[in-house]
Design an enzyme around this catalytic site. Structure first.
Site, PDB file in Angstrom:
ATOM      1  N   ASP A   1       9.234   2.904   1.597  1.00 27.09           N
ATOM      2  CA  ASP A   1       8.043   3.596   2.093  1.00 27.09           C
ATOM      3  C   ASP A   1       7.920   3.307   3.588  1.00 27.09           C
ATOM      4  O   ASP A   1       7.515   2.220   3.985  1.00 27.09           O
ATOM      5  CB  ASP A   1       6.812   3.096   1.328  1.00 27.09           C
TER       6      ASP A   1
ATOM      7  N   LYS B   1       2.487  10.289   8.006  1.00 24.07           N
ATOM      8  CA  LYS B   1       1.710   9.924   9.192  1.00 24.07           C
ATOM      9  C   LYS B   1       2.159  10.641  10.476  1.00 24.07           C
ATOM     10  O   LYS B   1       1.699  11.724  10.750  1.00 24.07           O
ATOM     11  CB  LYS B   1       1.670   8.408   9.352  1.00 24.07           C
TER      12      LYS B   1
ATOM     13  N   PHE C   1       0.864  -1.187   0.000  1.00 25.01           N
ATOM     14  CA  PHE C   1       0.000   0.000   0.000  1.00 25.01           C
ATOM     15  C   PHE C   1       0.890   1.223   0.000  1.00 25.01           C
ATOM     16  O   PHE C   1       1.748   1.385   0.869  1.00 25.01           O
ATOM     17  CB  PHE C   1      -0.927   0.028   1.227  1.00 25.01           C
TER      18      PHE C   1
END
Ligand SMILES: *Cc1c(COP(=O)(O)O)cnc(C)c1O
Length: 391
Positions: free
Chosen positions: A217, A246, A132
């Site tokens: 990532d 985040k 993702f």
């Protein structure tokens, strides 16, 4: 409350699964609903609240900066941004002197895609199945899960997907058109699946050998979540670009693409962002990094994570297939659907996440107190055993 639900339901886009709770306040690892009911927040904004909710240092930094300067595009210099950029340059795994600042994970990925193409002058990017990387069209194309991407075809050309942890497949996919390989160190949304160290080492070696950029990532795994500052640090991986977001801004939207020395040709005008590097987000991020480093937060994540995984593991629940994770990024794979477990946990005062249909994912704030860790363990065990009995 019923009112609030119907207002949101009537006027929001409709793209989210909703839970019947209105959260109005948070502190540390706790949040409260509008009736004053307390929950332990193992959602933490999908891994945003690493320092918990409303950490005093972050609140203070935001408050101060809000009265000084909130917006300032990167065509001008700014004190907060300069300080943050320097700090990021000392933080990264390996030598990453520069950063592109943005506002979200998906933007950090988009920047990496553009930088990889412009730097290598090659078109192709290799990503992993079950990965993702975000919801904008470029990041969505990299994302190796059809449920997210299939409805939006045609996607970006030049993306090749290989099975995660499959060295042979990666070796076969790399060719003279490959600009970059992008991987998560632990696939988060894909079910909390850690990479094999040999796979990461092989990927790093292959990229170095073929002049391919290695992009990691760490939007979810970064900044202490896995028990070290970066998940890369567990495996001695030194990527050419590292994507963060985040928890970076402590809740203020903030993303960054850290850039190593093999990335070239980033000339003025090739990329940009209106909000990127704004002083408010930079001030918040500086406060976050300060607390992370000086209060040994990653070490806390490692310790609490071990305890949760050990305790749940030792209770040998018949409906648990496997427990995976690192630090406070924990996936409990069940032999049945996770949805009823999430509902029951919420009833019992614990907010948790799924990762796919059958994985219960716990991403509590890293600052969670010991007695709350114990409450999470007890409640998870209680709920999982009661659901076993009833099913
Ligand atoms: C959440 C996430 C993203 C996307 O971040 P957004 O801020 O939602 O765009 C990208 N990669 C990983 C690994 C993530 O967990």
């Amino acid at each position: 409350m019923a009112d609030l639900y119907s207002i949101e339901d009537r006027h929001t886009s409709g793209v989210y699964y909703k839970r019947d709770i209105t959260i109005v306040r948070g502190k540390g690892a706790l949040v409260w609903d509008q009736n004053g009911r307390e929950y332990i927040d193992c959602v933490a904004g999908h891994g945003v609240a690493n320092l918990g909710h409303c950490h005093p240092a972050v609140v203070d930094a935001i408050r101060k900066q809000a009265t000084n300067l909130i917006t300032c595009p990167e065509i001008f210099y700014n004190d907060q941004r300069a300080t943050l950029l320097e700090r990021l340059s000392k933080l990264g795994p390996g030598d990453m002197q520069r950063s592109f600042l943005c506002n979200s994970g998906t933007e950090a990925i988009e920047a990496a895609i553009k930088f990889a193409r412009i730097s290598t002058k090659r078109p192709e990017i290799i990503s992993a199945l079950r990965s993702f990387h975000g919801r904008t069209m470029g990041a969505l194309t990299l994302t190796g899960q059809k449920k997210y991407s299939a409805p939006f075809a045609p996607l970006l050309p030049g993306v090749i997907q290989i099975p995660y942890n499959n060295i042979e497949a990666l070796r076969n996919a790399v060719n003279q058109d490959t600009a970059a390989v992008i991987l998560e160190i632990i696939q988060g949304e894909g079910g909390v699946r850690p990479a094999n160290p040999e796979f990461l080492q092989a990927a790093q070696g292959l990229c170095n050998e073929k002049g391919v950029l290695f992009i990691i990532d760490e939007v979810q795994t970064g900044l202490g979540r896995t028990g070290k500052m970066f998940a890369c640090d567990h495996y001695n991986i030194e990527p050419d670009m590292l994507c963060l977001a985040k928890s970076l801004g402590g809740g203020i939207p903030m993303g960054a693409t850290l850039i190593g020395s093999r990335v070239k040709n980033l000339e003025p005008g090739t990329h940009g962002s209106t909000f990127g590097g704004n002083p408010l987000a930079c001030a918040a991020s500086l406060a976050v990094l300060e607390v992370l480093e000086h209060e040994n937060i990653p070490e806390r994540a490692a310790r609490h994570g071990k305890q949760i995984m050990k305790s749940v593991g030792e209770s040998s629940l018949p409906n648990v297939r496997e427990i995976r994770g690192l630090g406070l990024m924990i996936g409990i794979e069940l032999k049945h659907k996770v949805t009823p477990v999430l509902k029951e946990l919420q009833q019992s005062g614990i907010l948790a996440l799924p990762a796919g249909n059958t994985v219960l994912r716990l991403l509590p704030p890293l600052v969670i107190e010991q007695d709350h860790v114990e409450r999470v363990i007890d409640t998870v065990i209680k709920v999982l055993s009661s659901i076993t009995k009833s099913s």
